[in-house]
Design an enzyme around this catalytic site. Structure first.
Site, PDB file in Angstrom:
ATOM      1  N   LYS A  26      -6.889   9.762  -2.145  1.00  0.00           N
ATOM      2  CA  LYS A  26      -5.887  10.206  -1.167  1.00  0.00           C
ATOM      3  C   LYS A  26      -5.116  11.405  -1.725  1.00  0.00           C
ATOM      4  O   LYS A  26      -4.981  12.418  -1.058  1.00  0.00           O
ATOM      5  CB  LYS A  26      -4.921   9.056  -0.856  1.00  0.00           C
ATOM      6  CG  LYS A  26      -3.821   9.443   0.099  1.00  0.00           C
ATOM      7  CD  LYS A  26      -2.900   8.282   0.423  1.00  0.00           C
ATOM      8  CE  LYS A  26      -1.769   8.737   1.341  1.00  0.00           C
ATOM      9  NZ  LYS A  26      -0.805   7.659   1.652  1.00  0.00           N
ATOM     10  N   GLU A  79      -8.080   9.261 -13.311  1.00  0.00           N
ATOM     11  CA  GLU A  79      -9.381   8.607 -13.551  1.00  0.00           C
ATOM     12  C   GLU A  79     -10.443   9.193 -12.617  1.00  0.00           C
ATOM     13  O   GLU A  79     -11.542   9.560 -13.035  1.00  0.00           O
ATOM     14  CB  GLU A  79      -9.285   7.098 -13.314  1.00  0.00           C
ATOM     15  CG  GLU A  79      -8.328   6.366 -14.237  1.00  0.00           C
ATOM     16  CD  GLU A  79      -6.970   6.176 -13.590  1.00  0.00           C
ATOM     17  OE1 GLU A  79      -6.500   7.095 -12.867  1.00  0.00           O
ATOM     18  OE2 GLU A  79      -6.362   5.116 -13.798  1.00  0.00           O
ATOM     19  N   GLU A  94       0.804  -4.722  -5.266  1.00  0.00           N
ATOM     20  CA  GLU A  94       1.307  -3.340  -5.253  1.00  0.00           C
ATOM     21  C   GLU A  94       2.254  -3.138  -4.063  1.00  0.00           C
ATOM     22  O   GLU A  94       3.068  -2.223  -4.053  1.00  0.00           O
ATOM     23  CB  GLU A  94       0.150  -2.338  -5.188  1.00  0.00           C
ATOM     24  CG  GLU A  94       0.565  -0.910  -5.504  1.00  0.00           C
ATOM     25  CD  GLU A  94      -0.620   0.013  -5.763  1.00  0.00           C
ATOM     26  OE1 GLU A  94      -1.134   0.619  -4.792  1.00  0.00           O
ATOM     27  OE2 GLU A  94      -1.028   0.130  -6.940  1.00  0.00           O
ATOM     28  N   LYS A 150       1.517   6.548 -14.694  1.00  0.00           N
ATOM     29  CA  LYS A 150       0.662   7.742 -14.697  1.00  0.00           C
ATOM     30  C   LYS A 150       1.330   8.861 -15.506  1.00  0.00           C
ATOM     31  O   LYS A 150       0.686   9.547 -16.292  1.00  0.00           O
ATOM     32  CB  LYS A 150       0.440   8.223 -13.262  1.00  0.00           C
ATOM     33  CG  LYS A 150      -0.410   7.313 -12.398  1.00  0.00           C
ATOM     34  CD  LYS A 150      -0.543   7.898 -10.992  1.00  0.00           C
ATOM     35  CE  LYS A 150      -1.372   7.023 -10.078  1.00  0.00           C
ATOM     36  NZ  LYS A 150      -1.455   7.566  -8.700  1.00  0.00           N
ATOM     37  N   HIS A 192     -14.747 -25.172 -12.523  1.00  0.00           N
ATOM     38  CA  HIS A 192     -15.192 -25.368 -13.916  1.00  0.00           C
ATOM     39  C   HIS A 192     -14.475 -24.402 -14.843  1.00  0.00           C
ATOM     40  O   HIS A 192     -14.963 -24.097 -15.928  1.00  0.00           O
ATOM     41  CB  HIS A 192     -16.710 -25.167 -13.989  1.00  0.00           C
ATOM     42  CG  HIS A 192     -17.453 -26.049 -13.048  1.00  0.00           C
ATOM     43  ND1 HIS A 192     -17.861 -27.325 -13.375  1.00  0.00           N
ATOM     44  CD2 HIS A 192     -17.793 -25.863 -11.752  1.00  0.00           C
ATOM     45  CE1 HIS A 192     -18.457 -27.881 -12.328  1.00  0.00           C
ATOM     46  NE2 HIS A 192     -18.433 -27.007 -11.332  1.00  0.00           N
ATOM     47  N   GLY A 215      -2.750   3.929   0.427  1.00  0.00           N
ATOM     48  CA  GLY A 215      -4.025   3.812  -0.278  1.00  0.00           C
ATOM     49  C   GLY A 215      -4.615   2.422  -0.155  1.00  0.00           C
ATOM     50  O   GLY A 215      -5.790   2.254   0.154  1.00  0.00           O
ATOM     51  N   ARG A 216      -3.774   1.384  -0.328  1.00  0.00           N
ATOM     52  CA  ARG A 216      -4.287   0.018  -0.332  1.00  0.00           C
ATOM     53  C   ARG A 216      -4.535  -0.507   1.079  1.00  0.00           C
ATOM     54  O   ARG A 216      -4.914  -1.651   1.270  1.00  0.00           O
ATOM     55  CB  ARG A 216      -3.340  -0.899  -1.092  1.00  0.00           C
ATOM     56  CG  ARG A 216      -1.908  -0.835  -0.653  1.00  0.00           C
ATOM     57  CD  ARG A 216      -1.000  -1.565  -1.615  1.00  0.00           C
ATOM     58  NE  ARG A 216       0.414  -1.381  -1.310  1.00  0.00           N
ATOM     59  CZ  ARG A 216       1.141  -0.366  -1.763  1.00  0.00           C
ATOM     60  NH1 ARG A 216       0.578   0.567  -2.543  1.00  0.00           N
ATOM     61  NH2 ARG A 216       2.424  -0.228  -1.442  1.00  0.00           N
TER      62      ARG A 216
HETATM   63  O1  F6P Z   1      -2.351   2.454  -8.025  1.00  0.00           O
HETATM   64  C1  F6P Z   1      -1.661   3.580  -7.649  1.00  0.00           C
HETATM   65  C2  F6P Z   1      -2.419   4.300  -6.562  1.00  0.00           C
HETATM   66  O2  F6P Z   1      -1.673   5.368  -6.103  1.00  0.00           O
HETATM   67  C3  F6P Z   1      -2.805   3.372  -5.417  1.00  0.00           C
HETATM   68  O3  F6P Z   1      -1.766   3.167  -4.506  1.00  0.00           O
HETATM   69  C4  F6P Z   1      -3.984   4.116  -4.862  1.00  0.00           C
HETATM   70  O4  F6P Z   1      -4.768   3.300  -4.017  1.00  0.00           O
HETATM   71  C5  F6P Z   1      -4.705   4.514  -6.153  1.00  0.00           C
HETATM   72  O5  F6P Z   1      -3.653   4.801  -7.078  1.00  0.00           O
HETATM   73  C6  F6P Z   1      -5.639   5.690  -6.005  1.00  0.00           C
HETATM   74  O6  F6P Z   1      -4.917   6.765  -5.499  1.00  0.00           O
HETATM   75  P1  F6P Z   1      -5.751   7.995  -4.860  1.00  0.00           P
HETATM   76  O7  F6P Z   1      -6.493   7.441  -3.663  1.00  0.00           O
HETATM   77  O8  F6P Z   1      -4.709   9.003  -4.493  1.00  0.00           O
HETATM   78  O9  F6P Z   1      -6.707   8.495  -5.900  1.00  0.00           O
END
Ligand code: F6P
Length: 549
Positions: free
Chosen positions: A207, A213, A354, A513, A385, A268-269
């Site tokens: 987003k 990452e 979150e 971050k 288990h 995002g979520r």
């Molecule tokens: O975990 C933090 C966050 O901003 C989430 O809300 C989001 O889903 C994820 O990192 C990835 O963010 P992006 O889609 O901007 O890469």
């Protein structure tokens, strides 16, 4: 005291808790043969049995009164209408508009957003068609056989969970999907070793298009491809971006016609319903992706229009508040008895924790009550288990949702019957427990000596009275899965609304971050030291620098 705790309904629940906290569900079931009928509801192909909860009709009435006194109806209307419910970022949260298949207008800043949503759905469909008709060709003219989604959090967890859950709906001779999320090189290399560059399409899903990452992984993949493809036009055939930050995607080198956009009013979520779901649409086909949307829309309509005592998301939310805020519950388990739903709990770890892992109210006041629970869980029967011992005889109050389909896609021998026998047995055992008298009787029947019975009895008693919800789904289909996901999304929203927190921002993770980038600069020798560095972090960084490869 906070506005929540000084509500009349909150005080009434506190008084009621003192009255019922010792009541055992065994007795409630013994007294009322209609308990299952009274405390179960069937909608959208999902039977929710909430009778194995520590509630009476009075409890339910007082919980519903809390929802009413919290002005939840207004909150629901605001959510769907595009009000700026994400109060700190001053944004709407309109994931519901993404599945508003009726197309009725939804306005953001005076503009009807439905045409843009439809346009992105059309673009998704055309990408999927090009891939399956074979007109989307790789750099040496071969058709696409694999898609790699590069993303993390909400740009990964939803597509992973849905494609795993709906394996039986995979397109015939379909494209393989892979999900590259962790920046750990092992994750990157494992996937690159499993695909052929000439037939792989990479979706960079982010987003913000700034997540470290995902961008690190995207850059590594791009270099990996550049080593094989010198012609930039041919190289570009292997990359699509899904983002709310088009400029950054263009800057990265993604051609404009390969960028699918979504909007800042989609969290995002909550974004799998948007173009973030492209990998889902490629894996299942666009028709099944739209069935997923339709299922969520069905649950939206139920949530919007049903009275609170007949409203599945509201009921689940209120039951969660009952344990979280009155019984002192700290965690809530989501236990799918369906191996393909093995990423469902993980998905709602982000979705719930979150969203409701907050400690300041929408008005900026520190809360004086507990908010979001710790969400955890793995599939059954495996959990039996692993951690069920603690559920049965531990000291902690833990509530749990048990989820299972009635119908399986794999009717091999009696496996589904055995699975559901375990499923039903566990919620019964957690509710009933086993009294000392029953334990003694059992040990006597086994022919145990008096000494052995004295020795063993205390260890074999199960207190019971451990609350569970049972969600029995006719069949896991794109539609019922869409409804199930929306059910939990709205449950989370209702809890956040009653706790008066903002479930749509995530400032806590932003801090992590920022700290990472400070430390990375030092590890990459761009900076000498982290400002005001603590001795632990300094010592660890030194050790790493002295011992790294
Ligand atoms: O975990 C933090 C966050 O901003 C989430 O809300 C989001 O889903 C994820 O990192 C990835 O963010 P992006 O889609 O901007 O890469």
């Amino acid at each position: 005291m906070s506005r929540l705790r000084d509500k009349q309904s909150w005080q009434a629940l506190k008084d009621h808790f003192d009255e019922v906290k010792q009541v055992h569900m065994r007795d409630l079931f013994a007294k009322d043969k209609q308990r299952f009928e009274k405390f179960s509801i069937k909608r959208c192909g999902i039977l929710l049995d909430y009778s194995k909860n520590r509630i009476t009709e009075e409890t339910l009435a007082r919980l519903v009164e809390l929802a009413r006194e919290s002005d939840l109806r207004q909150g629901i209307n605001d959510l769907f209408s595009g009000a700026r419910v994400n109060t700190t970022e001053q944004r709407p949260a309109l994931h519901t508009a993404l599945r508003n298949l009726s197309g009725t207008s939804v306005f953001v800043d005076g503009e009807d957003i439905m045409p843009s949503i439809q346009m992105q759905l059309d673009k998704m469909r055309s990408f999927v068609n090009e891939i399956y008709r074979g007109s989307w060709r790789g750099y040496n003219g071969q058709a696409i056989t694999d898609v790699v989604n590069i993303g993390i959090g909400g740009s990964d967890l939803g597509p992973v969970m849905v494609t795993e859950a709906l394996k039986p709906y995979r397109m015939p001779r379909g494209v393989n999907v892979h999900f590259m999320s962790n920046v750990d090189g092992s994750h990157v290399v494992d996937i690159l070793n499993s695909i052929r560059p000439e037939t792989t399409l990479f979706i960079i899903a982010s987003k913000s298009f700034t997540t470290q990452e995902s961008l690190s992984n995207a850059l590594t993949v791009r270099r990996w491809m550049e080593d094989r493809v010198k012609d930039s036009d041919k190289l570009n055939r292997h990359f699509i971006a899904v983002t709310a930050n088009k400029e950054a995607a263009l800057e990265f080198g993604i051609p404009e016609n390969h960028i699918l956009e979504f909007w800042d009013w989609v969290g995002g979520r909550y974004s799998l319903w948007s173009a973030v779901g492209l990998s889902i649409a490629i894996y299942l086909g666009m028709d099944n992706f739209e069935e997923l949307l339709a299922g969520a829309n069905e649950m939206d309509i139920h949530f919007r229009n049903s009275p609170f005592d007949q409203n599945m998301p509201v009921l689940m939310a209120l039951l969660g508040i009952w344990y979280n805020n009155f019984f002192g519950g700290q965690t809530h388990a989501i236990l799918p008895y369906d191996q393909h739903l093995h990423r469902f709990s993980a998905y709602f770890q982000q979705g719930d924790m979150e969203s409701n892992g907050k400690s300041v109210t929408r008005d900026g006041e520190p809360v004086d009550y507990t908010t979001g629970p710790i969400i955890w869980g793995e599939t059954g029967t495996n959990g039996q288990h692993a951690y069920f011992q603690l559920l049965h005889q531990g000291t902690r109050p833990i509530s749990a949702d048990f989820i299972a389909p009635v119908e399986t896609y794999y009717p091999i021998n009696e496996h589904q019957t055995i699975l559901l026998a375990n499923f039903f047995a566990q919620t019964r055992a957690l509710m009933m427990g086993k009294t000392e008298a029953e334990v003694r009787e059992e040990l006597e029947a086994e022919g145990r000596s008096v000494e052995e019975i004295e020795r063993l009895a205390p260890h074999k008693v199960l207190e019971g009275n451990r609350p569970t919800n049972t969600l029995l789904i006719d069949k896991i289909t794109p539609r019922t899965l869409g409804s199930l996901i929306a059910l939990y999304e709205h449950k989370i929203f209702v809890q956040g609304y009653i706790w008066n927190i903002n479930p749509f921002d995530q400032w806590g993770v932003e801090f992590g971050k920022k700290t990472t980038s400070e430390i990375l600069d030092v590890l990459m020798a761009k900076q000498d030291e982290v400002k005001n560095c603590d001795a632990s972090t300094h010592g660890l960084m030194q050790y790493f620098k002295q011992n790294q490869y």
